[in-house]
Every structure is written in C-alpha cells, then in structure tokens.
Design an enzyme around this catalytic site. Structure first.
Site, short mmCIF file in Angstrom:
data_model
loop_
_atom_site.label_atom_id
_atom_site.label_comp_id
_atom_site.label_asym_id
_atom_site.label_seq_id
_atom_site.Cartn_x
_atom_site.Cartn_y
_atom_site.Cartn_z
CG ASP A 178 -2.15 0.85 1.07
OD1 ASP A 178 -2.16 1.71 0.18
OD2 ASP A 178 -3.11 0.65 1.85
CG ASP B 96 -2.20 1.16 5.83
OD1 ASP B 96 -3.11 0.66 5.16
OD2 ASP B 96 -1.76 0.66 6.87
CG ASP C 103 -7.54 7.58 0.41
OD1 ASP C 103 -8.60 6.92 0.33
OD2 ASP C 103 -7.31 8.59 -0.27
CG ASP D 29 0.90 6.06 -7.37
OD1 ASP D 29 0.12 5.62 -8.23
OD2 ASP D 29 1.95 5.47 -7.03
CG ASN E 39 -2.54 3.08 -10.20
OD1 ASN E 39 -1.50 3.67 -9.89
ND2 ASN E 39 -3.02 3.09 -11.44
CB ILE F 157 2.74 6.15 -13.11
CG1 ILE F 157 3.79 5.07 -13.36
CG2 ILE F 157 2.62 7.08 -14.31
CD1 ILE F 157 3.42 4.12 -14.49
CD GLU G 203 -1.67 5.43 -14.12
OE1 GLU G 203 -1.90 4.26 -14.51
OE2 GLU G 203 -0.92 5.70 -13.18
CB SER H 126 1.76 -25.31 1.41
OG SER H 126 1.55 -26.62 0.90
#
Length: 588
Positions: free
Chosen positions: A185, A188, A190, A207, A209, A213, A225, A243
């Site tokens: 993230d 953290d 938002d 940014d 995403n 960018i 972007e 696993s």
C-alpha cells in the site's frame, strides 16, 4: 499438503508447537486436539534430535548443546528468551534422559509432548521409546507470548494483512499477510488508494494505484499515467493456491547440527510471521531476487517487466492446507472490484490437498470428482462477481506425486545425515503414524495407495479440463495447463541434475525454490505454457494464449519522460523529469 507448516514450524524451537495449533483445521472433520498433539510431537522429536546432534558435533555436554542452540536464535519474537525459559523448565529432564543414552522419541514421550492414544499404535522415528512420566506445557500461555500467538492466529485465519489501517486489504507491513503476499500500500490511511485499481482522474494529484506513476508532464499538460499507461491494458496477477503456491520452505540449517551457526536463524522471525511461507520468492507473485541465484523470474515480474503500469499489482491468496473444499473460507480476502479495478490473471493452483491428507484411511477423505466440480464452480461464480471484465482464469492441473517415494524413500533426511539413521521412508512412516503427514497417499510405502492417489489426481485434473472447455463466464476466459512434472524432471536430468534435488529437503514434499548445484541456474518450478506466452508477448486469446499487452503504443517509447526511480520494489516520485532514456530502460 495438509497444513504442512504446522508440522515443521515446530522444529526450530519448543515454543513453536503451540503456535501451529492456533490455525483453524482446514478439514472440518479433523480433530483439533489430535492434530495439535501430533504436530507437537514432531516438533519435540526434531528439536531434541538437534540438541543431541549438536552435542555430538561439538563434543559438548547436553547442557552446552542446549545453550548453543539458544545462542544461535535471534532476539526477535522472544525466540532466544523463550529458548532459555524452556531450558530452565525441561533442561534437567532432557539432560538426564539423553545422558542415559535415550533417544529423542524417549525424551518426548517422557515429557508427554508425544502421547499414545488408546487403541492407536505407538509412533516413533527412532527405536521404540520407554515409558517415563512428565506433564507437557503450552508455551503460548506465557504472558509475553500471548499477543504473538494471537497475531499469527488472526493472520492465518483471515488471510488478510494484520496491520491495515484503512482496511483495504493492503499493508505497509511485510509479514502477517502484508506486502510479502500482496502489493504494498502507498497510502494506508486512504481506502481508495491501493495497487491494481484504475487511476483516479489519471492520477493527476496522487498515485491512487500505487504503481509510482502520477502527476502531469509540464511540457504538454498530459498526465503521466495517461501518457504511459493508457492503452497498455494493465492487469494484475492473483494466485489462489496452497502451500506450494505460497512457497512453503524450511531451512535445512534449522535442523542440521553440523551446519548451525549464529547466522542460521536470522530469517526465522520473518518465516514464522509468514507462516513458514516465502510468497515474496514464489513462482507466481515473487518480487525479490532468488536466494539461490535463479535467473528465471516470477509471473508477476514477467508481467511487470513488459508493462511497469502493473507495478505492485499482485496478490498471493494461497494458504497452507488449502483445497477446493476450504477455499470458500478465505477467498473473500481477494481484493478486486468489477468497476474500479484493472482486469486480472487469476491462477487456480490447488494442486495437492484434494488428494492429500494425513488420515490413515486416506482414500475416502479425498475429494471426489463430483464434489471437486461443485467446489470449483462455486469459486468461479464468486470470481465472476468480483473480477473486472477482460480477466482470465488459468487452472493448474494436479501433479503425479509418485515421484516423491520413488526418488526420496531410501535417501537420508537432513536429520539423519550425521549418523545415517533417518531416511525419508522413516520420516514418512512417522508422520503417517501421527496422522500429520502432508500427503499420506503419496508419502507411503504402499505402492497401491500411491497409485490410487495419482489416479484420483488425474481424475480431478480431467475435471478442470472439462470445466475450462465447456463453461463460459461474462467477466473472464478459462484456460487449463498441465502440471508437466515428468517433463520437468527429464529436462533437469539432461542438465546433469538429480530428481531429488527438486524437492524441499526438510519436508520431503514441496517443490524446491532452486537447485543445490550452484553451477545450474535454471528454476526448479515448471516452465509453464503461461511463461511461453509471456515470452512471445501474445496479444490474442487463440492457441491457448491470452492478451498480455506491453505499453508499446505507437511512438510511445520515443516519448517517455520519466518521473520515478526504481527502489526497493517501490517507485518514488521525483520533482523533476528525467530523460526518456532512463525510463525506457525499464518501462515496457
């Protein structure tokens, strides 16, 4: 692969046996108490064996060997402190028994870490233990360990990051289901900012995403972007696995006395808080360089290399002990929105636990083709309601696990290499007796049972083939890929390797990350059709390939203007633009 981490996370230290019992049993009909006792017994035998061998290797007393083991452990997670507490509590009995030439089985039965249930056989790795009485203990009851145990329990049960302030299922913390498992993230606080989402207003102001960018090119006013990612068809990679997909791994140094040193347990705290998995190195979502010099990259890194707009868009929704039957208990940890997020490539890789379990009567506990079909269809319906249109779902078939016994049974396990007294056949028998084997069907001396297990695996693979060929969904296409294990072995042997080198040496079951021969630099994981398609950069869905598009928009390579620098798997914005040459080296 019935929660194999439960068995082997107990090996590094005595306090670990209770931790494995915190994980909810992944098979509803299993007894939690019996399961926990078996794992605790395995852990005790492994640790006492290591103590005994340390005394032998260094020609020291048992007391000295225990203190040496504790000195090797790091302070993190109270590992060193707990070790000394255990010595204080059980040390005198361990010394008394080992000094009397008793073995690890005798010690652990004496201390009641190993117990023989009424009507059940006596399970031992070494010669038959003698009777001796002493009560056991739950180390998680110690006050300063209670919170640690609870954290691990929550991370395992929920399969979402423990530390996630905005509850968007992404974290700035690496372990406990943090960014080792899914993209880191970048905000953290938002919940609308997370990896894999479509950019908010082309990320003019922030940014959104987390691909590094954002901002506007001052020369033409076009958002970066939009300039770099529009038309490139970004897509994430999501693994639904067990696993093997989580990359379960136990370091042989943790149980091999002759290799132990002050550096042996440096990675243990990280491993414990990642459930003894290493998703950051996995074949699907790994983002770190291999620890053994493997040149091949994960599927995520291959996608990232071809389109850096995919930066951080990975999710490893794998779990030790996962199967088609229990996937429904944690699939909701997947993060994807049909309208807000980019499409994704989802790999369905439940490659073992529908045929693997630790039960003595193992065949009736295997998933039937009919039930398997129902389970898979339920998963696909869930995915169709959560994945954006244009996504793809790839089934991995189940392997033929007869390879394990054929290539390992007469070899010495790391625990038996010093004195040539423990083979993989003995380990398999011990785990099967305790009913904590990752896969009784394949890890068995019974050839008929091994054959039946492979036949069921083939039936389930055929079920996946039929689903991929016949079923249609609105938001994704379906594909099927064989787990071409025998072809991998043949190719490995052509390069001078031995088949047993492809398997994790401690558990004798999982695929190894790399090769023990340093002169070989090829991966031990399958070279899949997916990777072939990635190399060819297929742009169509014909011939088994699907659309994976690099950002080679007409003339874009010559127009790139940079705004980032590549750091520790994160891109940091810079205030000033760089020359297009710098960015062209890594974008596309």
């Amino acid at each position: 692969m019935q929660s194999p981490w439960k068995v082997f996370m107990v090996a590094p230290l005595f306090f670990l046996p209770p931790l494995q019992s915190l994980a909810s049993p992944l098979y509803e009909d299993q007894s939690r108490l019996s399961d926990s006792n078996g794992h605790t017994c395995v852990g005790c035998v492994l640790v006492v064996s290591v103590i005994e061998q340390l005394a032998q290797v260094h020609n020291s007393t048992v007391q000295g060997a225990m203190e040496r083991l504790c000195s090797y452990l790091p302070e993190k997670l109270f590992l060193k402190t707990t070790c000394y507490l255990i010595i204080d509590k059980f040390g005198s009995d361990i010394i008394k028994l080992l000094s009397a030439d008793m073995n690890a089985d005798v010690v652990c039965h004496t201390l009641e870490f190993c117990k023989q249930n009424i009507g059940q056989p006596l399970c031992q790795l070494y010669p038959l233990p003698k009777k001796y009485s002493r009560s056991g203990s739950d180390i998680c009851s110690l006050p300063f360990l209670a919170k640690i145990c609870q954290k691990i329990k929550l991370a395992i049960e929920r399969s979402v990051p423990f530390k996630d302030v905005d509850s968007d299922k992404y974290s700035i913390f690496p372990t406990l289901r943090g960014y080792h498992w899914r993209g880191r993230d970048c905000n953290d606080s938002d919940e609308s900012v997370y990896p894999g989402r479509r950019p908010n207003n082309w990320d003019v102001h922030q940014d959104s995403n987390c691909n590094g960018i954002w901002g506007v090119d001052p020369k033409d006013g076009v958002p970066y972007e939009k300039k770099f990612c529009e038309g490139s068809q970004p897509r994430g990679i999501i693994l639904l696995g067990d696993s093997a997909g989580a990359h379960f791994h136990i370091s042989p140094e943790w149980i091999t006395a002759s290799q132990m040193s002050l550096n042996s347990f440096i990675s243990l705290p990280t491993a414990l808080t990642d459930e003894l998995d290493w998703p950051q190195l996995s074949g699907a979502t790994g983002f770190l360089d291999s620890t053994v010099g493997i040149k091949e990259k994960s599927i995520y890194l291959r996608l990232w290399k071809r389109n850096h707009c995919n930066h951080r868009d990975y999710q490893n929704i794998a779990r030790n002990g996962a199967s088609s039957q229990n996937l429904k208990t944690f699939i909701e940890s997947l993060s994807r929105h049909t309208m807000l997020d980019h499409p994704a490539i989802v790999i369905y890789a439940m490659i073992g636990n529908d045929v693997c379990n630790g039960k003595r009567d193992t065949v009736p506990a295997m998933t039937t083709p009919e039930k398997f079909y129902s389970n898979v269809m339920q998963t696909l319906k869930y995915l169709n309601s959560h994945l954006p249109k244009g996504s793809h779902v790839i089934f991995y078939g189940l392997p033929d696990g007869t390879f394990l016994w054929d290539n390992l049974h007469n070899r010495y396990h790391p625990l038996g290499q010093l004195n040539k007294d423990v083979t993989y056949a003995q380990l398999y028998s011990f785990l099967n007796c305790l009913q904590v084997s990752p896969c009784h069907g394949w890890m068995s001396s019974n050839k008929t049972l091994r054959t039946l297990t492979s036949e069921r695996a083939e039936q389930l693979s055929n079920t996946l083939k039929k689903i991929a060929a016949k079923e249609k969904f609105t938001n994704f296409n379906l594909f099927y890929m064989e787990f071409a294990f025998h072809e991998i072995i043949q190719e490995w042997q052509k390069r001078g390797g031995q088949p047993w080198q492809l398997i994790e040496p401690v558990d004798g079951f999982h695929p190894n990350e790399g090769l023990t021969n340093e002169n070989q630099d090829v991966a031990s994981r399958p070279r899949s059709h997916l990777e072939t398609c990635l190399e060819k950069n297929c742009l169509q869905t014909h011939s088994g390939c699907w659309q994976i598009h690099c950002c080679e928009v007409a003339g874009l390579r010559n127009q790139l203007q940079a705004g980032w620098q590549l750091g520790h798997h994160q891109l940091q914005p810079r205030k000033e633009s760089l020359q297009s040459k710098l960015l062209a080296r890594w974008l596309c």
